[in-house]
Structure formats: C-alpha cells, structure tokens
Design a protein around this motif. Structure first.
Motif, PDB file in Angstrom:
ATOM      1  N   HIS A 106      49.864  14.549   3.533  1.00 25.54           N
ATOM      2  CA  HIS A 106      50.005  13.768   4.764  1.00 25.54           C
ATOM      3  C   HIS A 106      50.037  12.284   4.428  1.00 25.54           C
ATOM      4  O   HIS A 106      50.886  11.543   4.935  1.00 25.54           O
ATOM      5  N   ARG A 107      49.100  11.851   3.600  1.00 29.09           N
ATOM      6  CA  ARG A 107      49.044  10.442   3.208  1.00 29.09           C
ATOM      7  C   ARG A 107      50.281  10.028   2.440  1.00 29.09           C
ATOM      8  O   ARG A 107      50.799   8.923   2.634  1.00 29.09           O
ATOM      9  N   SER A 126      50.594  16.427  13.645  1.00 31.42           N
ATOM     10  CA  SER A 126      50.048  17.752  13.342  1.00 31.42           C
ATOM     11  C   SER A 126      49.835  18.538  14.628  1.00 31.42           C
ATOM     12  O   SER A 126      49.400  17.986  15.641  1.00 31.42           O
ATOM     13  N   GLY A 134      45.950  17.174   3.178  1.00 29.60           N
ATOM     14  CA  GLY A 134      45.649  15.805   3.578  1.00 29.60           C
ATOM     15  C   GLY A 134      46.249  14.788   2.630  1.00 29.60           C
ATOM     16  O   GLY A 134      46.707  13.722   3.047  1.00 29.60           O
ATOM     17  N   ARG A 135      46.282  15.125   1.352  1.00 31.46           N
ATOM     18  CA  ARG A 135      46.903  14.229   0.368  1.00 31.46           C
ATOM     19  C   ARG A 135      48.388  14.081   0.642  1.00 31.46           C
ATOM     20  O   ARG A 135      48.944  12.995   0.540  1.00 31.46           O
TER      21      ARG A 135
END
Length: 158
Positions: A35-36, A47, A32-33
C-alpha cells in the motif's frame, strides 16, 4: 523474497495488466508495505471488503439505493415498513473526481476476494480496461509468500 522490497515489480505488473490477484501471508503485514509503495509511486489507494458488496457494477460505477437497518423502527405512511431508500453516488466515479491533481490513478484494493463469483471477477477485470485510471487489486487467499498474478489468469483457471 528480499526483506525490504521496493514494490517496483508489483507496480509495473499492475500498470501493464490493470488488475492483479494477490496471495498474501496469513499473518499479515506485507500488504501494508505494498500500500505504501503504491502511494509513494503516485497512486491513491482505496481499501474495501468484497463481502456484502452486492451488485458490483451498480455499487462501483452507478448511483444505487441503500436502506439502513431499521432497528425495529417502522416508517409510517404508505411506503414499505422497512425504511427509506437513500441514494449513494458511485464509489469509483466519486473517488476519481476527487483525486489529487498529481495522482496517477486509483487503486481499488479488495480484501476477502475469494467470496467473489467468476462473473464479478470478470467485471473487475473489464473495469480496469474501461477506465484506465482505475487499477484493481484483489486479495484472493493466503500463501506462504507474498505473490501475485494477473486477474485474467485466475478467471481462466476458475
């Protein structure tokens, strides 16, 4: 690995290689990090699970037909009793047409990539070279630390 990462090396490797294989910690959270970080760098991420995709070239780059589950209902008439075929636009082309004007490109993030065959991985490796605005990231399995390598190396090892 640093507690707070900037993701610059991942983004740089993704831009040079075009496709990466990821090995992420099984407890989750690290992806998730990144992705950001990709979105902050100007990319649009999409995704998708690799399970059940079928023919990747048809699903990602061509118009293809799908049949929803019939749920016990049968169609009447001379057609097959499994339901109507609905045609869906190609996923990648549709996403590229609707990218924001300031976007650098599209990052297709596939989870559960360990189910893909070597032919499918080879197609995804070539896809990033055929369409330069598309970058491919595939989660290939678990690891103790978040690491990546070019998808071509995974294909050569298989």
């Amino acid at each position: 690995m640093a507690l707070i990462t900037t993701g610059r090396k991942l983004i740089r490797d993704l831009e040079t290689q075009g496709s990466l294989a990821l090995y992420v910690p099984l407890e989750g959270g690290m992806e998730g990090r990144y992705h950001r970080r990709l979105r902050a760098a100007g990319y649009t991420t999409y995704s998708l699970s690799a399970r059940g995709l079928g023919d990747l070239s048809a699903y990602l780059t061509g118009v293809h037909g799908v049949r929803p589950p019939h749920l016990g209902k049968k169609s009447s008439g001379n057609e097959a009793a499994v339901g109507n075929v609905y045609y869906v636009p190609p996923l990648i082309n549709y996403q590229l047409e609707h990218l924001p004007s300031k976007s650098k490109g599209l990052v297709l993030w596939l989870i559960e990539g360990f189910v893909l065959s070597s032919q499918e991985i080879e197609f995804l490796t070539q896809l990033s070279s055929l369409e330069p605005r598309v970058k491919i990231v595939i989660e290939m399995g678990g690891a103790r630390v978040f690491r990546w390598q070019p998808l071509k190396e995974v294909l050569a090892a298989a």
